[in-house]
Design a protein around this motif. Structure first.
Motif, PDB file in Angstrom:
ATOM      1  N   GLY A  61       0.846  -1.197   0.000  1.00 31.59           N
ATOM      2  CA  GLY A  61       0.000   0.000   0.000  1.00 31.59           C
ATOM      3  C   GLY A  61       0.876   1.239   0.000  1.00 31.59           C
ATOM      4  O   GLY A  61       2.106   1.135   0.018  1.00 31.59           O
ATOM      5  N   HIS A  62       0.269   2.395  -0.060  1.00 28.29           N
ATOM      6  CA  HIS A  62       1.082   3.624   0.001  1.00 28.29           C
ATOM      7  C   HIS A  62       0.444   4.601   0.981  1.00 28.29           C
ATOM      8  O   HIS A  62      -0.774   4.767   1.010  1.00 28.29           O
ATOM      9  N   TYR A  63       1.308   5.227   1.775  1.00 26.97           N
ATOM     10  CA  TYR A  63       0.828   6.162   2.788  1.00 26.97           C
ATOM     11  C   TYR A  63       0.844   7.604   2.308  1.00 26.97           C
ATOM     12  O   TYR A  63       0.393   8.489   3.013  1.00 26.97           O
ATOM     13  N   ASP A  64       1.384   7.849   1.132  1.00 28.83           N
ATOM     14  CA  ASP A  64       1.401   9.242   0.668  1.00 28.83           C
ATOM     15  C   ASP A  64       0.091   9.576  -0.045  1.00 28.83           C
ATOM     16  O   ASP A  64      -0.639   8.684  -0.501  1.00 28.83           O
ATOM     17  N   VAL A  65      -0.193  10.871  -0.105  1.00 34.44           N
ATOM     18  CA  VAL A  65      -1.455  11.331  -0.704  1.00 34.44           C
ATOM     19  C   VAL A  65      -1.166  12.418  -1.732  1.00 34.44           C
ATOM     20  O   VAL A  65      -0.080  12.985  -1.789  1.00 34.44           O
ATOM     21  N   GLN A  66      -2.193  12.706  -2.515  1.00 31.07           N
ATOM     22  CA  GLN A  66      -2.137  13.772  -3.523  1.00 31.07           C
ATOM     23  C   GLN A  66      -2.182  15.145  -2.851  1.00 31.07           C
ATOM     24  O   GLN A  66      -2.721  15.289  -1.757  1.00 31.07           O
ATOM     25  N   PRO A  67      -1.668  16.170  -3.539  1.00 35.99           N
ATOM     26  CA  PRO A  67      -1.850  17.555  -3.061  1.00 35.99           C
ATOM     27  C   PRO A  67      -3.349  17.880  -2.953  1.00 35.99           C
ATOM     28  O   PRO A  67      -4.191  17.164  -3.502  1.00 35.99           O
ATOM     29  N   VAL A  68      -3.645  18.983  -2.274  1.00 37.92           N
ATOM     30  CA  VAL A  68      -5.063  19.281  -1.988  1.00 37.92           C
ATOM     31  C   VAL A  68      -5.594  20.481  -2.782  1.00 37.92           C
ATOM     32  O   VAL A  68      -6.770  20.822  -2.650  1.00 37.92           O
ATOM     33  N   ASP A  69      -4.749  21.094  -3.600  1.00 36.26           N
ATOM     34  CA  ASP A  69      -5.236  22.231  -4.402  1.00 36.26           C
ATOM     35  C   ASP A  69      -6.359  21.781  -5.315  1.00 36.26           C
ATOM     36  O   ASP A  69      -6.281  20.685  -5.876  1.00 36.26           O
ATOM     37  N   PRO A  70      -7.359  22.613  -5.576  1.00 33.42           N
ATOM     38  CA  PRO A  70      -7.585  23.933  -4.965  1.00 33.42           C
ATOM     39  C   PRO A  70      -8.309  23.812  -3.618  1.00 33.42           C
ATOM     40  O   PRO A  70      -9.416  23.292  -3.561  1.00 33.42           O
ATOM     41  N   LEU A  71      -7.650  24.305  -2.617  1.00 30.67           N
ATOM     42  CA  LEU A  71      -8.119  24.145  -1.238  1.00 30.67           C
ATOM     43  C   LEU A  71      -9.515  24.723  -1.037  1.00 30.67           C
ATOM     44  O   LEU A  71     -10.317  24.211  -0.229  1.00 30.67           O
ATOM     45  N   GLU A  72      -9.822  25.807  -1.794  1.00 25.61           N
ATOM     46  CA  GLU A  72     -11.102  26.494  -1.554  1.00 25.61           C
ATOM     47  C   GLU A  72     -12.303  25.660  -1.988  1.00 25.61           C
ATOM     48  O   GLU A  72     -13.440  25.970  -1.623  1.00 25.61           O
ATOM     49  N   LEU A  73     -12.065  24.590  -2.730  1.00 24.69           N
ATOM     50  CA  LEU A  73     -13.193  23.743  -3.145  1.00 24.69           C
ATOM     51  C   LEU A  73     -13.546  22.689  -2.101  1.00 24.69           C
ATOM     52  O   LEU A  73     -14.547  21.993  -2.242  1.00 24.69           O
ATOM     53  N   TRP A  74     -12.724  22.543  -1.067  1.00 21.75           N
ATOM     54  CA  TRP A  74     -13.034  21.565  -0.020  1.00 21.75           C
ATOM     55  C   TRP A  74     -14.119  22.133   0.891  1.00 21.75           C
ATOM     56  O   TRP A  74     -14.040  23.274   1.328  1.00 21.75           O
ATOM     57  N   THR A  75     -15.104  21.293   1.218  1.00 22.30           N
ATOM     58  CA  THR A  75     -16.152  21.750   2.140  1.00 22.30           C
ATOM     59  C   THR A  75     -15.712  21.565   3.583  1.00 22.30           C
ATOM     60  O   THR A  75     -16.345  22.087   4.500  1.00 22.30           O
ATOM     61  N   ASN A  76     -14.648  20.771   3.778  1.00 18.95           N
ATOM     62  CA  ASN A  76     -14.128  20.507   5.116  1.00 18.95           C
ATOM     63  C   ASN A  76     -12.603  20.448   4.959  1.00 18.95           C
ATOM     64  O   ASN A  76     -12.124  19.980   3.930  1.00 18.95           O
ATOM     65  N   PRO A  77     -11.831  20.919   5.953  1.00 17.08           N
ATOM     66  CA  PRO A  77     -10.370  20.868   5.781  1.00 17.08           C
ATOM     67  C   PRO A  77      -9.903  19.453   5.465  1.00 17.08           C
ATOM     68  O   PRO A  77     -10.329  18.493   6.123  1.00 17.08           O
ATOM     69  N   PRO A  78      -9.031  19.291   4.461  1.00 20.50           N
ATOM     70  CA  PRO A  78      -8.694  17.953   3.946  1.00 20.50           C
ATOM     71  C   PRO A  78      -8.000  17.057   4.964  1.00 20.50           C
ATOM     72  O   PRO A  78      -8.107  15.833   4.850  1.00 20.50           O
ATOM     73  N   PHE A  79      -7.326  17.656   5.953  1.00 20.40           N
ATOM     74  CA  PHE A  79      -6.620  16.814   6.924  1.00 20.40           C
ATOM     75  C   PHE A  79      -7.298  16.831   8.292  1.00 20.40           C
ATOM     76  O   PHE A  79      -6.693  16.531   9.303  1.00 20.40           O
ATOM     77  N   GLU A  80      -8.567  17.211   8.283  1.00 23.84           N
ATOM     78  CA  GLU A  80      -9.393  17.104   9.486  1.00 23.84           C
ATOM     79  C   GLU A  80     -10.571  16.187   9.148  1.00 23.84           C
ATOM     80  O   GLU A  80     -11.673  16.634   8.853  1.00 23.84           O
ATOM     81  N   PRO A  81     -10.327  14.863   9.168  1.00 23.60           N
ATOM     82  CA  PRO A  81     -11.337  13.905   8.687  1.00 23.60           C
ATOM     83  C   PRO A  81     -12.644  14.017   9.473  1.00 23.60           C
ATOM     84  O   PRO A  81     -12.641  14.383  10.642  1.00 23.60           O
ATOM     85  N   LYS A  82     -13.698  13.697   8.799  1.00 22.06           N
ATOM     86  CA  LYS A  82     -15.035  13.934   9.355  1.00 22.06           C
ATOM     87  C   LYS A  82     -15.994  12.898   8.769  1.00 22.06           C
ATOM     88  O   LYS A  82     -15.881  12.515   7.605  1.00 22.06           O
ATOM     89  N   LEU A  83     -16.930  12.440   9.593  1.00 22.15           N
ATOM     90  CA  LEU A  83     -17.989  11.547   9.105  1.00 22.15           C
ATOM     91  C   LEU A  83     -19.181  12.401   8.699  1.00 22.15           C
ATOM     92  O   LEU A  83     -19.639  13.243   9.476  1.00 22.15           O
TER      93      LEU A  83
END
Lengths: 463, 463
Positions: free
Chosen positions: B86-108
């Motif tokens: 498996g791999h533990y690395d992730v893709q960049p998060v740009d464009p950040l403004e399109l996220w409805t929730n911060p990408p590294f603050e996981p949420k159900l």
């Protein structure tokens, strides 16, 4: 000494003063496309109006919604009434670091072959060229006390920006500006030693279009081969615009094309033109236009379609396996006498639409359009100008074409009914629009003398 | 209660704790392609190594010239030896403004249909997916006191950056890492309800090329039609890459293409797949690939050529009547089993060179290449995994393809001789690589349960 010889001697003796005036005009950085230089454009207009007043003309600077126009009228002397047109604005100077001398600090630079270059932005296009006419008028005025014929002048400051104010200005002042013929000094010689009158120029249609397939860029791993690729569609369309024989592949494109008059074809064949060198100078060996046509025909007398820009998908460093949903291109047609720009634009758009696969749409954006023009070859003024040039340069003047387009002349023809006579002394290597623009001192000097001779010949012409 | 049922019950009862661990891992912003996040990549590696140690594995973090590898080995239990990757690395998060929730603050986030989304970068790719396997192992260990079979694990931190350290790492540690089969959890389900084992994936050849005609951009007025136009040449070449029937126009391209096995073709036809919806979701109605092939065949089992980017000439605002001397394109091929990437690259280059008109040259730049792979369909482990999945999801598991390329699996095959078994629980709409990436809670939960069942089935298999 005849009057003509006296005036020509005066031109020779006054050359340094004429150069001083050219240097003054070049030193004004009248870049029309950059807003910061608007005050300089007005300064150049004021400078020209003052020069026309000094010739005894009724001169004024007239506001437009852009840069001002300069209009001058000389007294009503018998003979043909001519309107001389020129432009005082110049191209931007980027990239500045490529200039060997500051572009607005004109300088004479002697050359190994005995020629002297006048270096500076606008030295050729069009400040040096338009001054050849003003200086010829000045010589007439200084020696004889008057201008030779009825002369009007019009200088605009937006030629390098597409002349947006010209058409409304012609509509507003057409009756005032209309003359028997328009004179323009903004073209090239045939070659270094052979003068030329440009009698035909190509028309122009420019267009941008965008192909859209689907509603977003897709990943080629997930959708590759099944999803329509806009860059592929664009390539397929571009590939069909020009055929293997160099011709344009749009149905009906050649319907109204006029063949080159036999007299022009024969003259072009007899005049010195080194097609191999013309291409070799830019790294080419093989003409890409219609098979069986000479290079001069291809660039002056045949229509073409050229892609000017294309972009789609990912164009940065590295790689993205995107299937682009959008692809755009800019392209332009050069037209010849007989072709209607609106019809060509319509044929092109229908052609693109006929090639669109399912799920693709296209939007078109129209840029400029202008019809080609060919001046009558049998006019009295044309022949007098040609003879005068032939005497001054001791070479028979050529009747030339130009592959470029001169939309403003179409405006004068359409709105004022005026034909134009294009006499220019620029040379092929003048680097207009590029760093280190130059005008040859011989162009400037013999250009003034040429106009003195042409005006002399015109003054003997019944109106 | 059987042992298997006890383990599955433990999974159900421990789901909140499993989710807590997933949230911890998502909260580490291990973006491999941005240097600023290098310490976070190491943190993610350390976190995984600690988890493996907690399973009783001999775990270590090993440096590479890039981000570190995590290697863990369980005890030598009878049965097949599996290596989970498996791999533990992730893709960049740009464009950040399109996220409805911060990408590294996981949420159900509960959904109207009863599903719950686990939101966050990496929730699906690959942190959520790889944890399904670790959590399955944890359940086995907690309930039975040991792992079910001999298990090794390898996690890398550069998968989203092209895995530059993987091949040297395999060369250095091949003997240590070699197992009977590799297990991977980085792929999709067939559809929302149908599990899938991905048994074939396309290969890949990516290439950039530049056409150069003459030695500078030219003015279309002066040279139009006679000078070779690089954008036109590029368009002509692109136009011939794909034919009207959707096939690739390069001679020899299909020589070594393997036809889809009949068993796969029949299965694909019988399984739920809505080709119309697949295309409609991205605004398309008509498949663009080879005529006569189904959409699934086009994207999974047929090779293609896609233009990924193209640029030439003037692409800014307004218009410049330039004849471009240079035109560039990026393109990529997706290959199927049988096609040799080097041969395809060679065929493409020869094709371009055969289409070059006079005065044009081309330079090629090679990007990545990888062969397609098709796993054997008759292996005991494959069949056991398929049965286990079918029981858990109460649907027969599909044998799927993927149109994407998985170059690392080629490395394992070539360097270690290992086949791979790809079982993934991601869904089509997980928005991996995009804003608002999610993993369904049912993917996570039933994914863990699926691995428990697969490991149970494997533990009954002779090595």
């Amino acid at each position: 000494m005849s009057q003509l010889d006296a005036i020509l001697s005066h031109v020779d003796a006054s050359l340094d003063a004429s150069l001083d005036r050219l240097f003054e005009l070049i030193a004004i950085p009248s870049i029309s496309t950059e807003a910061a230089f608007a005050p300089d454009c007005r300064r150049a207009a004021d400078w020209l109006a003052a020069e026309l007043s000094a010739l005894g003309m009724d001169a004024s600077v007239r506001d437009t919604t852009g840069h001002p126009m300069v209009v001058g009228h000389g007294p009503g002397i018998p003979g043909p009434h001519v309107l001389f047109y020129g432009h005082y604005d110049v191209q931007p100077v980027d990239p500045l670091e490529l200039w060997t001398n500051p572009p607005f600090e004109p300088k004479l630079v002697p050359q190994p072959d005995g020629e002297t270059h006048i270096l500076g932005r606008g030295a050729s296009d069009d400040k040096g060229q338009l001054l050849t006419f003003i200086e010829a008028c000045r010589a007439w005025k200084n020696v004889t006390g008057s201008l030779p014929i009825r002369i009007s002048m019009l200088f605009e400051g937006e030629e390098e920006a597409g002349s947006p104010s010209l058409a409304p200005f012609l509509d507003a002042y057409g009756d005032e500006l209309r003359a028997d013929i328009m004179l323009v000094c903004d073209t090239d010689m045939w070659d270094h030693d052979t003068p030329a009158i440009t009698t035909m120029w190509r028309g122009f249609v420019s267009e941008e279009f965008e192909i859209v397939c689907g509603d977003r860029d897709l990943h080629s791993g997930m959708f590759g081969s099944a999803a329509r690729n806009a860059a592929q569609v664009m390539g397929t369309i571009i590939g069909k615009l020009r055929l293997d024989d160099g011709s344009v592949g749009i149905p009906g494109f050649y319907d109204d094309v006029t063949e080159l008059p036999e007299v022009m074809r024969e003259q072009w064949a007899s005049l010195p033109f080194d097609a191999e060198k013309f291409l070799a100078d830019v790294g080419l060996t093989t003409p890409a236009g219609e098979a069986g046509r000479s290079v001069l025909e291809q660039v002056w007398a045949r229509p073409t379609c050229e892609i000017n820009g294309v972009w789609s998908g990912y164009t940065g460093d590295g790689f993205k396996t995107v299937i682009p949903a959008r692809a755009s291109a800019k392209l332009s047609f050069r037209l010849v006498d007989g072709q209607d720009p609106d019809r060509i634009r319509g044929l092109f758009r229908a052609f693109v639409e006929s090639l669109l696969p399912p799920d693709c749409s296209v939007t078109f954006k129209a840029y400029a359009a202008a019809a080609a023009q060919a001046m009558p070859l049998d006019g009295a003024l044309l022949n007098k100008a040609r003879d005068a040039l032939s005497i001054e340069w001791e070479r028979e003047a050529a009747l030339a074409g130009t592959g470029g387009s001169i939309p403003i002349l179409g405006e004068f023809k359409r709105r004022l009914g005026m034909d134009s006579l294009l006499v220019g002394f620029a040379r092929f290597d003048n680097r207009i629009h590029s760093p280190n623009e130059k005008y040859d001192l011989s162009s400037f000097h013999k250009g003034i003398r040429s106009w003195v001779r042409i005006l002399s010949a015109f003054s003997e012409t019944p109106a």
